[in-house]
Design a protein around this motif. Structure first.
Motif, PDB file in Angstrom:
ATOM      1  N   SER A  46      58.691  18.861  34.916  1.00  0.00           N
ATOM      2  CA  SER A  46      58.325  17.941  33.848  1.00  0.00           C
ATOM      3  C   SER A  46      56.873  17.493  33.933  1.00  0.00           C
ATOM      4  O   SER A  46      56.288  17.096  32.920  1.00  0.00           O
ATOM      5  CB  SER A  46      59.225  16.712  33.891  1.00  0.00           C
ATOM      6  OG  SER A  46      59.036  16.045  35.110  1.00  0.00           O
ATOM      7  N   LEU A  47      56.303  17.561  35.131  1.00  0.00           N
ATOM      8  CA  LEU A  47      54.961  17.010  35.288  1.00  0.00           C
ATOM      9  C   LEU A  47      53.960  17.739  34.400  1.00  0.00           C
ATOM     10  O   LEU A  47      53.127  17.119  33.737  1.00  0.00           O
ATOM     11  CB  LEU A  47      54.543  17.094  36.761  1.00  0.00           C
ATOM     12  CG  LEU A  47      53.245  16.370  37.103  1.00  0.00           C
ATOM     13  CD1 LEU A  47      53.353  14.915  36.723  1.00  0.00           C
ATOM     14  CD2 LEU A  47      52.945  16.492  38.576  1.00  0.00           C
TER      15      LEU A  47
ATOM     16  N   VAL B 187      54.533  19.164  31.653  1.00  0.00           N
ATOM     17  CA  VAL B 187      54.765  18.845  30.248  1.00  0.00           C
ATOM     18  C   VAL B 187      54.221  17.460  29.907  1.00  0.00           C
ATOM     19  O   VAL B 187      53.629  17.248  28.843  1.00  0.00           O
ATOM     20  CB  VAL B 187      56.274  18.926  29.937  1.00  0.00           C
ATOM     21  CG1 VAL B 187      56.544  18.599  28.499  1.00  0.00           C
ATOM     22  CG2 VAL B 187      56.805  20.302  30.273  1.00  0.00           C
ATOM     23  N   LEU B 188      54.412  16.532  30.849  1.00  0.00           N
ATOM     24  CA  LEU B 188      53.989  15.164  30.565  1.00  0.00           C
ATOM     25  C   LEU B 188      52.475  15.037  30.544  1.00  0.00           C
ATOM     26  O   LEU B 188      51.924  14.208  29.824  1.00  0.00           O
ATOM     27  CB  LEU B 188      54.564  14.207  31.604  1.00  0.00           C
ATOM     28  CG  LEU B 188      56.060  13.930  31.475  1.00  0.00           C
ATOM     29  CD1 LEU B 188      56.540  13.117  32.648  1.00  0.00           C
ATOM     30  CD2 LEU B 188      56.356  13.197  30.195  1.00  0.00           C
ATOM     31  N   LEU B 189      51.806  15.849  31.351  1.00  0.00           N
ATOM     32  CA  LEU B 189      50.351  15.813  31.308  1.00  0.00           C
ATOM     33  C   LEU B 189      49.901  16.641  30.117  1.00  0.00           C
ATOM     34  O   LEU B 189      50.333  17.770  29.939  1.00  0.00           O
ATOM     35  CB  LEU B 189      49.785  16.400  32.608  1.00  0.00           C
ATOM     36  CG  LEU B 189      50.137  15.606  33.853  1.00  0.00           C
ATOM     37  CD1 LEU B 189      49.765  16.382  35.083  1.00  0.00           C
ATOM     38  CD2 LEU B 189      49.429  14.280  33.830  1.00  0.00           C
ATOM     39  N   GLN B 190      49.061  16.075  29.330  1.00  0.00           N
ATOM     40  CA  GLN B 190      48.800  16.655  28.023  1.00  0.00           C
ATOM     41  C   GLN B 190      48.096  17.999  28.079  1.00  0.00           C
ATOM     42  O   GLN B 190      48.358  18.874  27.286  1.00  0.00           O
ATOM     43  CB  GLN B 190      47.932  15.694  27.241  1.00  0.00           C
ATOM     44  CG  GLN B 190      48.376  14.267  27.374  1.00  0.00           C
ATOM     45  CD  GLN B 190      48.899  13.726  26.096  1.00  0.00           C
ATOM     46  OE1 GLN B 190      48.375  14.005  25.043  1.00  0.00           O
ATOM     47  NE2 GLN B 190      49.945  12.944  26.174  1.00  0.00           N
TER      48      GLN B 190
ATOM     49  N   GLU C 244      48.337  20.524  29.940  1.00  0.00           N
ATOM     50  CA  GLU C 244      49.056  21.728  30.318  1.00  0.00           C
ATOM     51  C   GLU C 244      50.330  21.861  29.498  1.00  0.00           C
ATOM     52  O   GLU C 244      51.399  22.120  30.025  1.00  0.00           O
ATOM     53  CB  GLU C 244      49.387  21.685  31.802  1.00  0.00           C
ATOM     54  CG  GLU C 244      48.154  21.487  32.660  1.00  0.00           C
ATOM     55  CD  GLU C 244      48.525  21.062  34.072  1.00  0.00           C
ATOM     56  OE1 GLU C 244      49.223  21.825  34.730  1.00  0.00           O
ATOM     57  OE2 GLU C 244      48.128  19.974  34.488  1.00  0.00           O
ATOM     58  N   ALA C 245      50.219  21.663  28.212  1.00  0.00           N
ATOM     59  CA  ALA C 245      51.405  21.632  27.371  1.00  0.00           C
ATOM     60  C   ALA C 245      52.116  22.977  27.328  1.00  0.00           C
ATOM     61  O   ALA C 245      53.311  23.047  27.081  1.00  0.00           O
ATOM     62  CB  ALA C 245      51.026  21.206  25.964  1.00  0.00           C
TER      63      ALA C 245
ATOM     64  N   ARG D 257      58.967  17.237  25.488  1.00  0.00           N
ATOM     65  CA  ARG D 257      57.946  17.366  24.456  1.00  0.00           C
ATOM     66  C   ARG D 257      58.377  16.621  23.208  1.00  0.00           C
ATOM     67  O   ARG D 257      57.607  15.920  22.591  1.00  0.00           O
ATOM     68  CB  ARG D 257      57.726  18.834  24.120  1.00  0.00           C
ATOM     69  CG  ARG D 257      57.154  19.603  25.282  1.00  0.00           C
ATOM     70  CD  ARG D 257      56.586  20.929  24.848  1.00  0.00           C
ATOM     71  NE  ARG D 257      56.131  21.639  26.039  1.00  0.00           N
ATOM     72  CZ  ARG D 257      56.884  22.494  26.705  1.00  0.00           C
ATOM     73  NH1 ARG D 257      58.092  22.772  26.297  1.00  0.00           N
ATOM     74  NH2 ARG D 257      56.423  23.082  27.789  1.00  0.00           N
TER      75      ARG D 257
END
Lengths: 412, 269
Positions: B90-91, B93-96, B98-99, B110
């Motif tokens: 999830s990390l 994904v949560l950091l913008q 590295e979508a 997302r």
């Protein structure tokens, strides 16, 4: 059979140094070499001190690296703020790097009011010793009426582990600026970041508002750049990053948790904490988060927040409440509730034997003690001065109170 | 694997009932020790295990399983265990920035309104592959550590219930495997719990499952020697067996847990 013979033949002078070294503790030197850390007795996790020795004891030795401590703020945020400053000050003294995020005060302002360390370390333990000494002759001379109790351990209300870990601080003074300057510190002051982030993220539908996601991104950038995530091969020695996040969830962070019962960004803080947890687990960092929980009206939400943190404690100060004047609590400044203890790499967590804890702020020091009631004094005894009362409260907590009679003028 | 719990549930790694959906819930205490029990239980039984670890890192589960005598690393290398490490996935994904990274399994981060479709696809692909691949492993088992955490991440209760229903249809009915889910409940009874997320999730899952283990803290408060009580409830089956309930108190040890009838703790006897 062979081994004793061999050692018998050797001269004793040779053996003595051998014996002293043979009981070396097996340790992974790579991890232990970080100053200010030590492996936990219970599960071998690397732990750091919170800066308050009695708090370390309460939460099972200290904060494990890679975990998150949640502090539920007291009503005026005075004691929780103090705990945060203790945590940061301990980082400064141990040479750890700091990361401070706040929406209210500038991080530099917070850093300027850190408590001063007592570096010679003699003052505080000595008082305990003195107290023990003052009790000792008395117990030797005392009549042996209560012989059944003489093997019982002395009851100590102040909580401390046997070996020292962490430092003592003097809250009446602030830390020297030279020591502060020496520490590497990264600040995140929300008003400085809020303008930069609005445009690129506005289109993307994200469960987090921009304040939290910009904080998370900033934090990740620092962790990655300074090499705390271990992904970059390191040349310099490893260090710990201490992260202090002040008053998350308050309205200043753009969150309406505190304003409404059904907030529109109800998952914002929990999502942020999930991301923070993921980040901490994969790096050499440890975080303390304070949350104004008394403002959050939705209790289930607070439960979810607690579940996403590892250790959770709640402070409830007596200031402003009627308990302040209640004679039961006259020795304390507030109650401390351990909401949650972490289960790390083992089935059981370190369970305390007593959950009734109270804190008090002495002239220089913040301590946590087991909550006990002052002895029930009858009418005749209630006339003694307050100084003697506290004296009886200290010693008389063992239940029989026989030790306290020595310093009274009249025994009958 | 706790031998005492096996005798209470009348199962063993050699003979266990297929097609069971076991629900573990906790309130005011931590029931994750039961998840560790079931993980080591099904690995010993030789099942193909799909583990969705959403709240802890792999090393945490691995360290505990080591104490219980099962090596997760080996099981993972042999292909017996498929482990989804939710925190790690999830990390990114949560950091913008590295979508694009991360598997589809955590798509719900997302866009929480899209539901848990990606997670279900992950489960289906892994358990179906186990049966079709001609491997030597037994029936598939799905373990979820803390389904209620997805509620904290913005997924609706309906989507979480859909996920468990789909999983049950695939794992329990179609493939005759088993399923264990942990949910955590933080609600207090006195408050109105109509819009309560985790409470509604719990009720929906109790409706679906065949066996519930409800773990609670002691109603009388904290105690050092008794960590809580667990209520075991077997749902009535088609052979007109009545719903059966039993209440035990438990204490977790370093390498296991002991279960005893109420008031029969060794500390008070």
């Amino acid at each position: 059979m062979a081994a004793p013979k061999m050692s018998m033949g050797k001269p004793t002078a040779d053996r003595l140094p051998c014996n002293t070294t043979s009981f070396q503790k097996k340790s992974r030197s790579k991890l232990v070499s970080i100053p200010g850390t030590r492996p936990s007795i219970q599960n071998g996790q690397l732990i750091v001190s919170t800066g308050v020795t009695s708090l370390d004891y309460v939460i099972g030795g200290g904060l494990a690296v890679g975990t998150l401590l949640l502090i539920e703020e007291d009503r005026y945020d005075s004691y929780s703020r103090m705990l945060l400053k203790y945590f940061l000050a301990e980082g400064v003294v141990c040479g750890h790097e700091l990361y401070v995020a706040s929406a209210l005060d500038h991080p530099n302002d917070i850093l300027q009011e850190l408590p001063a360390p007592i570096l010679d370390d003699i003052a505080s333990p000595k008082t305990v010793e003195d107290q023990a000494k003052s009790c000792d002759p008395e117990s030797q001379d005392a009549m042996k009426i209560a012989w059944r109790y003489q093997h019982l351990p002395k009851v100590q209300t102040a909580l401390a582990s046997s070996s020292r870990f962490g430092h003592y601080y003097d809250v009446s003074k602030t830390m020297d600026t030279e020591i502060c300057q020496a520490a590497r510190c990264h600040g995140f002051y929300l008003p400085e970041h809020s303008t930069a982030v609005t445009s690129p993220t506005a289109t993307r539908q994200s469960p987090m508002p921009e304040t939290y996601s910009s904080l998370l991104n900033n934090l990740q950038e620092v962790i990655h750049r300074e090499g705390f995530d271990g992904s970059v091969p390191q040349t310099k020695s490893r260090n710990i990053l201490r992260i202090g996040l002040h008053s998350l969830g308050s309205a200043l962070w753009g969150d309406d948790l505190c304003c409404r019962e059904n907030p529109s960004h109800g998952h914002a803080l929990t999502t942020f904490l999930y991301g923070l947890r993921a980040m901490l687990r994969s790096s050499l960092s440890v975080a303390v988060v304070t949350v104004p929980s008394h403002l959050i009206q939705n209790r289930a939400l607070m439960g979810n927040i607690t579940r996403l943190c590892d250790t959770a404690i709640a402070l409830e100060s007596f200031r402003g409440s009627e308990r302040e004047t209640n004679p039961l609590y006259k020795d304390y400044h507030g109650l401390l509730d351990v909401r949650q203890l972490p289960y790390l790499n083992c089935l059981v967590c370190d369970l305390p034997d007593n959950k009734d804890l109270a804190f008090k702020l002495k002239r220089k020091q913040f301590t946590i003690e087991r909550l006990h009631l002052p002895p029930d004094l009858s009418e005749t005894v209630s006339r003694v001065s307050r100084g003697e009362l506290t004296g009886t409260a200290m010693v008389g907590s063992s239940g029989c109170g026989s030790g306290s009679t020595g310093n009274r003028h009249l025994d009958f | 694997m706790f031998a005492e719990l096996n005798s209470i549930l009348n199962t063993s790694p050699d003979s266990f009932k297929p097609g069971e959906f076991i629900l573990v819930s906790d309130k005011h205490t931590d029931a994750s020790f039961l998840i560790h029990h079931f993980l080591s239980f099904y690995l010993r039984a030789g099942c193909k295990v799909c583990f969705l670890g959403l709240v802890q890192s792999f090393s945490h589960y691995s360290a505990i399983s080591q104490r219980l005598g099962v090596s997760l690393t080996q099981a993972r290398e042999k292909g017996q265990l498929v482990f989804l490490e939710g925190l790690k996935e999830s990390l990114g994904v949560l950091l913008q920035g590295e979508a694009s990274k991360g598997t589809r399994a955590v798509d719900f981060l997302r866009d929480p309104s899209s539901g848990l479709r990606g997670l279900y696809d992950f489960v289906r692909d892994n358990v179906r592959g186990a049966v079709g691949g001609g491997e030597e492993w037994g029936p598939p088992v799905l373990l979820v550590d803390d389904l209620s955490v997805v509620l904290s991440l913005g997924v609706s209760v309906g989507a979480a219930l859909d996920f468990s229903h789909y999983c049950r249809a695939t794992v329990c009915s179609e493939l005759q495997g088993s399923m264990v889910m942990l949910v955590r409940c933080e609600a207090e009874e006195e408050e109105e719990s109509d819009d309560e997320g985790s409470e509604r999730l719990l009720r929906g899952l109790i409706h679906q499952c065949s066996l519930t283990l409800q773990v609670q803290g002691l109603p009388t408060g904290y105690c050092r020697d008794i960590h809580g009580q667990v209520e075991v409830c077997w749902r009535g089956q088609c052979d007109r067996q009545q719903t059966q309930k039993k209440l035990f108190q438990y204490k977790v040890h370093d390498k296991g847990a002991s279960f005893f009838a109420r008031g029969m703790s060794s500390a008070v006897l």
